[in-house]
Design an enzyme around this catalytic site. Structure first.
Site, PDB file in Angstrom:
ATOM      1  N   TYR E 156      40.739  36.911  44.256  1.00 61.64           N
ATOM      2  CA  TYR E 156      41.760  37.938  44.414  1.00 61.64           C
ATOM      3  C   TYR E 156      42.206  38.009  45.870  1.00 61.64           C
ATOM      4  O   TYR E 156      41.438  38.423  46.743  1.00 61.64           O
ATOM      5  CB  TYR E 156      41.195  39.296  43.971  1.00 61.64           C
ATOM      6  CG  TYR E 156      41.040  39.463  42.473  1.00 61.64           C
ATOM      7  CD1 TYR E 156      41.435  38.473  41.576  1.00 61.64           C
ATOM      8  CD2 TYR E 156      40.480  40.623  41.934  1.00 61.64           C
ATOM      9  CE1 TYR E 156      41.294  38.634  40.204  1.00 61.64           C
ATOM     10  CE2 TYR E 156      40.332  40.785  40.551  1.00 61.64           C
ATOM     11  CZ  TYR E 156      40.738  39.789  39.696  1.00 61.64           C
ATOM     12  OH  TYR E 156      40.582  39.946  38.340  1.00 61.64           O
ATOM     13  N   LYS E 187      38.633  33.202  37.906  1.00 58.50           N
ATOM     14  CA  LYS E 187      39.352  34.231  37.156  1.00 58.50           C
ATOM     15  C   LYS E 187      40.477  34.726  38.041  1.00 58.50           C
ATOM     16  O   LYS E 187      40.246  35.298  39.105  1.00 58.50           O
ATOM     17  CB  LYS E 187      38.395  35.375  36.791  1.00 58.50           C
ATOM     18  CG  LYS E 187      39.073  36.524  36.066  1.00 58.50           C
ATOM     19  CD  LYS E 187      38.062  37.510  35.487  1.00 58.50           C
ATOM     20  CE  LYS E 187      38.726  38.698  34.830  1.00 58.50           C
ATOM     21  NZ  LYS E 187      38.689  39.926  35.647  1.00 58.50           N
TER      22      LYS E 187
END
Lengths: 307, 307, 307, 307, 307
Positions: E156, E187
C-alpha cells in the site's frame, strides 16, 4: 526468550483457567488496587494505604482474584489465599499523559514464578504510542499464552482523536480491538447505557467483558445498580477497586455485588443483607491502628515496624 | 539472558540478605560515594578524592555497606571488607537534566561477580523518561531478585510537574511507586517534617525506608538531629555520603550516627563521644600526602604513583 | 551474547595485561591512526595515507601498541608485530557534531578474534547522547573485561554545556567519570598546566592516564616538552598520532619520546639523539613511491596495485 | 545470533573468495539490478522489467556476479549459473531522502542460505543517520566475515554537509571510511578525473575499488572511455546496471567492457567487436513477447503466466 | 530466535504450499476480515460482527483461506475447516495515520502454532516509517520462509509523496518493491484500468498478484466485472472482505466470484446462478438472533452468552 510449559498453544486450556479458577458460577469478581502507582496516594485512607488491609478484604470477601502490581504480589501475596492477576504495565500520574504509554513493570516469567493466575495489561487504543503498546501486548500476550495464562486487557481509548472515553462507538471499537489482538478478558468502562454495553459485549466476541469499577459512586445503591445492569447485559464480571476498598464496609459490599451478580438478589435485598452483615463482620479486618491515629494526620496509616 | 542461582524467586530470601548482611540490629547505615559521577569533582577535597580514603572510612566506620559505581568496586573494593551496594545507573551533571534519565552503568551479572550484596538504582518518577526508567528498573529488579539480591531504589521525583522534590505528597507518592514496582529499600529525601516522614514510610509499606543524607549540613548536631527524627519515625536506616566523607571526622561521625540510630544515645551524648573519639582515631586514615600539598592547589590529592 | 574465557572477572588480570604487554618499564607509548575515519584524508600525506607506512612506524618505533579501527586491523595488522588496541567506536567529520555520538564499529568478540590486546572507546561526557554512550560503554567494557581485555576510554567533554574542552575542572570531572564507569586507561587532553594535570590524574584514581597527542605541534621541542611535563605529573603514558606520523622523522621522534619518558633524557639530549639517528634510519620505511609522485598531486600516495 | 563456519576470522580467506570466485584475471565486472526498489519502475523497459531477462544477460555476458535484492535471488537465481552478490539494505525513492537511511532487507544468514557469494551494503556517510548505518554495517560486516563472505560497500556521501557527491575530497574521504570500517570492496562514483580516482583508490587502501556504473551514458563510447580510464587508475572493477541492461545490446556491451578491462583492447577495437557480435547474438535473450506488445503500453512487459 | 523445520530455505517448497493448499485450479480466493481492528465496528452489521458468522461464510463459500488477526484465529478458527492466512501486523483507525505504521500483532511462531498456512503483512511503501516497516518485514518474511510459510504482502503506497494510491506508476512501483523484498503474494488495489493492472502484474514478476476487494461496490455486477477484468489480466486471485460479508448473500457471491474466476462463466451467467442459489442457501448461516433484535439497535448483534 521464555521457557514453555508446552508449545501446544491451546485456547481451550486458557479458557479453562478462567472458568475453573478465576470465576464463580461462570461470573467473575476481581478486587483491584494499583491506584498507588496509577493515581497517587490521595486515593488511600488510613486503612487502604496498607496492602495488608486490602489483601484481607480480597480474602475475606472471597473475590475470584486480586489485581495488583508486582511489588504488592512479591511482598504480601504469599500470606493470603486470594488468586493474583498480575498487572504487568503501568505509569504514574505525576506527569500528565494525553497520549499515554504504560511501561512494562513485570515480566510474564516473574508473574508465573510469583504464582499469579493471569496477566493484566493496559492497551491505550488511539494513543500516539499505540504501535509500541500493541508491540508490548503481543509479546506479553504470547508469552502468557505459552504458559497457559489468560490475559486481561484494560481497553482504554485515549489520545487526541478521543473526545469522550465513554462514547459508545469508541468503546465498542476498543472491545473489538481487544478481541482481534488476542485478549481473553476485557476490562472496560460502562457508559451507563445498557444497550451500548450489549453491543460492546458483542464486539468483544469470545473475549469476556469485565466492567471497570471506576470512581467511587455516591451511594452503594448506585454502584449495585450498575452491577445489575451490566450483569444483565451478559457481562462476564467486574473488576472493582475504589468502590470496594474506599467503602466503609468493604467486605460486605463485596458480598453484595455477588448477591446481585450470582445469587440474583434484587438491589433492595442485597442492600438489606449488606446492612445486617455489617453488624457482624464490621471489626474483622486488622486495621493498622496506633496512638498516632489521634493526630491531625488521621487519614494516613500508622507506621508499621520495619524489619 | 541471565543465569540463575535459582528460579525459585523468594522475597523471604531477599529480606534475609537485608536483615542478616546489610543491617545491624535491624537498622542500616550505608556510606555512599557516587558524587564523582553525579555531581563533579568539586565535591571532593584532598582526601575524599581518593577512593582509598573513603573505602577506609567505610571499613573503619563499620557501616553496613558502601554504595558506589562499578569502577570503584572493580578497582578498590577487593582490598576492603565492607559490603558493596552497587549503583547500576547514573549520569553526569555536565548537561542540565530537567527531565533526567540515568543510563545503566553496570549489569546485574557484573555486580554479582564483583561480590556486591545489593543493587542500587535511581527511579526519577515523573520524568519525561519515566517509562524507559521503569523498563530499565523492571529488568534490573527481576535479574537482581533472580540472583537473590535486594534492590535499593533512589525514589526521586523529577520533571516539569514537580515544583518541589520535598513536597510531602510527592514524596509519599514516590514511596508508594517504589513499593509497587518491587523495590526492597527506598532511598529518599526527608523533608524535615516527622509526620510527613511517617506517612512516607507507611506509603512504602514493606519496602524499607532509607533517608538520603543529602548536602552537608551546617553542623554535626543538625545532621544528628535529622537522624534521630527519622529513626524515631520508624525508618530502616540511612544512606549518607557528604555528611560523612566531607566531615572532618568521618569515622567518628559514622559512629555517632550509630550511637543515635542503634544505641539510643541522645544527640548530646553522641556529640560528646564523637569529640572524645576524635582524639584517638584522628590519624587513622591513610591520607594521600606528599610535598605538593603545600601548593595553592591544596584541596586536591597528590598524584598517586601509576602502575 | 559473548563466550567467556572465564566468568571470574578479575581486575588484577586486566591490570597485568597492561603492565606486561601494553607498557615498557611501567610507562606506555601508543601510536594512533583513526583520523582517516574521524577527521578526513586531508590529515594524510603521500606516506601516511598508506597504512603499511604507519604500521611500519609502529613496528620500527617499538611503541607498546598501535591504535586503529577494525578495517586496518583486519587488512594490515597480521603482517606486523605491533600490539593492537582496537578502537571500537567512531564517526566521520562530514556532518558537524555539536552533540556527538560515535557508533560501535567493531564488536569486542571481533577485536578478540583479530588478536587485539585492548579496546579503545570514546566517551563524550556531557553530550546530549551521553546516556546512549554510557550504555554502549557498559556493554563494551563488561564484555572486554569478560575476555580479560583492558579498556581505554577517550574521555572527551562535549555538548552545549562545555565552553572549553581544556577547562581544568571539566577535564578533572571527565577523568573521574572514566574511573567510576570502569575504564582502565583514560586517553585525555593535556591543557598545558602541570598542576591541572596532576589533579586530573588524581581524579582518575587507579584508571591510568594517557595524554592524547592532539594536533601536530609547531616544533619537535614543543611536543617533547609536553611529554616531559605530563610524564613528570605521573601520567602512565601517551597516545600519539599526528605528532608521530605527520613528523618527517616518525621513527626517530618515537624514540625521542621514549628517551624522555623512560630513559630520563633531557629534551636537549633527546633532540640531539633524534637528529643523529635521522642520518641512519631515514630511509628505513618503505614509502609508496612511483613516477606519479612528480605530478602536482604530490601529497597523495601513488596507486597501490589491487588484488 | 549466527552460527559460524569458523570462529577463526581470516581476511585471507575472504580475499581468496574475491580473487578466485568474484573476479576474472584479477579484475571484476558485476551486473547490478536493484533499481526496481531504489529508483522505481520507470527505469525499466519491456525487457528489463523481467528479471529473467536481466539474469540471462548476467549469465550470457559472463559477468563475475549479479547484484540484486533478496526477492530476485529467491525467486530467480536458482535457474541461473551467475554468482550472486546479495544487496542486504535498501529503500524506495517514493519519499525524498535528503538524509537517507536504508533498512536491512535481508539477513546475512539468508544470503548464505540462498547461495550468495558476497554481501552488498550501502553506507551513506555524512547522513544524519550515519551512526545507525554504521551500527548496521558493523553487524552485517562481522556476520558476513564470520561466514567467510566478502562485503562490498556502496560508499555514498550524503546529507546536508555534502554539496556535491562527486567532490574529489568527499569521495576520497568516503573511500577511507570504507577501508577503516572493514569493507572488502568499495562501490563508488567516478567523478571523471583520473587523478582524483587514483587518490580515491589510494585512500581505500586494501579495500578494492569498484566504479559504480551510474546513469546510462549518451553513447557506448563514452561509457567505455570511463571504463578504460578507471581501469588504468588501478581500480579493481565495475558494478554496472543501466549501462548494460538499458543498452540495446546488453550482452555485447558486457563483453566490450571486458575487452577493455581485461584484454587491453582499445575502445575503437572494442566498439568494432561489439558491432560485429551484435549480428550474431542479437536475438539470444528470450524476451517476454506477446500480442500485447503492439499496444501503446509497449515499454512494459507482457503479463507472464502466474502459477 | 526461531526453531526451524529446516534450514534449507527453498522457494519451491513455499510455492508448492501456495499452489497446493492456498489455491484452486491455480487461482486463489481469500476471505478477509480484519476491519474490526483496521477500520472500526461501523463496518459490521448484526451478522458480520460475529466472527462465527464470517467463519461460516468462509467455510461454506469454500474460499482458499480466511485472512484474520491472531485473536480471531485463537478463539474461533479451530471450529472451522477453512485455512487461515494470519495477518501479523495492524493498527486502529482511531488516530489519523498520514504516515502509517502497523505494529506486529502476532509472531510467526504463534501463527505456525495456530495452524495458519501463510502470513499476511502490510507494507506501507513511501511512509515516513518505511525503514522500520521494511525491517519488520524482513524478519517476518525470513522467519516465515524458515517455516516454509508463504508471505502475502499488502503493498500500500502511503505518505506525503503519494497524491493518489491508485496512480498506475505508484502501484507498479509498489508491486516491484514487494517482489524485491521477497513477498510471495501481493495484495494490491486495482485502479480500474486493465492495462495498468497488466503492468502491475509484470512488475511483481514471480510474486503473485491478489486484487484487494476494497469498499463494497454499488452492485454485485460491478464487483464481478472487476473480478473478470483483473482475472483476465492474469492475476493470481482475490482477497475480498466487505464485498462478501457485507453482501446480503455472502456465500452465493463467493461462489459467483469463483464462477467467473475459475469456471469461466460470464458475469450474466454468474449473476443468474447467484440468484437461483439464493433461494436454496439463504438461511444456511446460523445468524445470532434473539429477541433484542427488535429494538432500535438492530444493526448490532445480540449478546452471545459468555463462558
Amino acid at each position: 526468550m521464555s521457557f514453555f510449559s508446552s508449545t501446544n498453544h491451546n485456547q481451550k486450556d486458557i479458557d479453562k483457567v478462567i472458568n475453573t479458577k478465576l470465576s464463580t458460577n461462570g461470573k467473575a469478581l476481581y478486587l483491584a488496587q494499583d491506584q498507588g502507582l496509577e493515581h497517587g496516594v490521595y486515593e488511600f485512607d488510613n486503612s487502604s494505604i496498607n496492602p495488608e488491609h486490602v489483601f484481607t478484604i480480597a480474602e475475606k470477601g472471597e473475590v475470584d482474584a486480586f489485581i495488583c502490581q508486582k511489588g504488592l504480589a512479591e511482598k504480601y501475596a504469599s500470606s493470603y489465599k486470594t488468586n493474583i492477576i498480575l498487572k504487568v504495565n503501568g505509569k504514574t500520574a505525576i506527569r500528565k499523559h494525553d497520549e499515554p504509554y504504560s511501561a512494562i513493570t513485570c515480566s510474564v516469567k516473574r508473574a508465573v514464578e510469583l504464582g499469579a493466575k493471569a496477566i493484566g495489561f493496559t492497551n491505550f487504543v488511539g494513543s500516539q504510542h499505540e504501535a509500541k503498546i500493541f508491540d508490548d501486548f503481543r509479546k506479553i500476550q504470547e508469552e502468557a499464552h505459552d504458559y497457559g495464562f489468560p490475559v486481561t486487557s484494560w481497553m482504554y481509548p485515549r489520545g487526541e482523536a478521543i473526545t469522550s472515553d465513554t462514547d459508545a462507538e469508541v468503546l465498542q471499537y476498543s472491545a473489538r480491538v481487544g478481541l482481534e489482538l488476542g485478549a481473553d478478558m476485557l476490562k472496560m468502562k460502562y457508559n451507563g447505557n445498557p444497550e451500548d454495553m450489549k453491543k460492546q459485549i458483542a464486539c468483544g466476541g469470545r473475549a469476556k467483558m469485565l466492567m471497570a469499577g471506576g470512581n467511587k459512586t455516591n451511594s452503594t445503591d448506585e454502584f449495585l445498580k450498575q452491577v445489575e445492569e451490566v450483569n444483565n447485559c451478559g457481562a462476564f464480571g467486574f473488576a472493582v477497586g475504589r468502590n470496594i476498598w474506599q467503602h466503609e464496609q468493604p467486605i460486605e459490599v463485596t458480598k453484595a455485588i455477588r448477591d446481585v451478580q450470582i445469587r440474583g438478589l434484587s438491589i433492595q435485598d442485597a442492600m438489606k443483607r449488606l446492612k445486617s452483615e455489617f453488624e457482624i463482620t464490621n471489626v474483622s479486618i486488622p486495621d493498622s491502628v496506633d496512638s498516632n491515629e489521634e493526630t491531625e494526620n488521621k487519614n494516613f496509616p500508622p507506621i508499621p515496624p520495619q524489619n
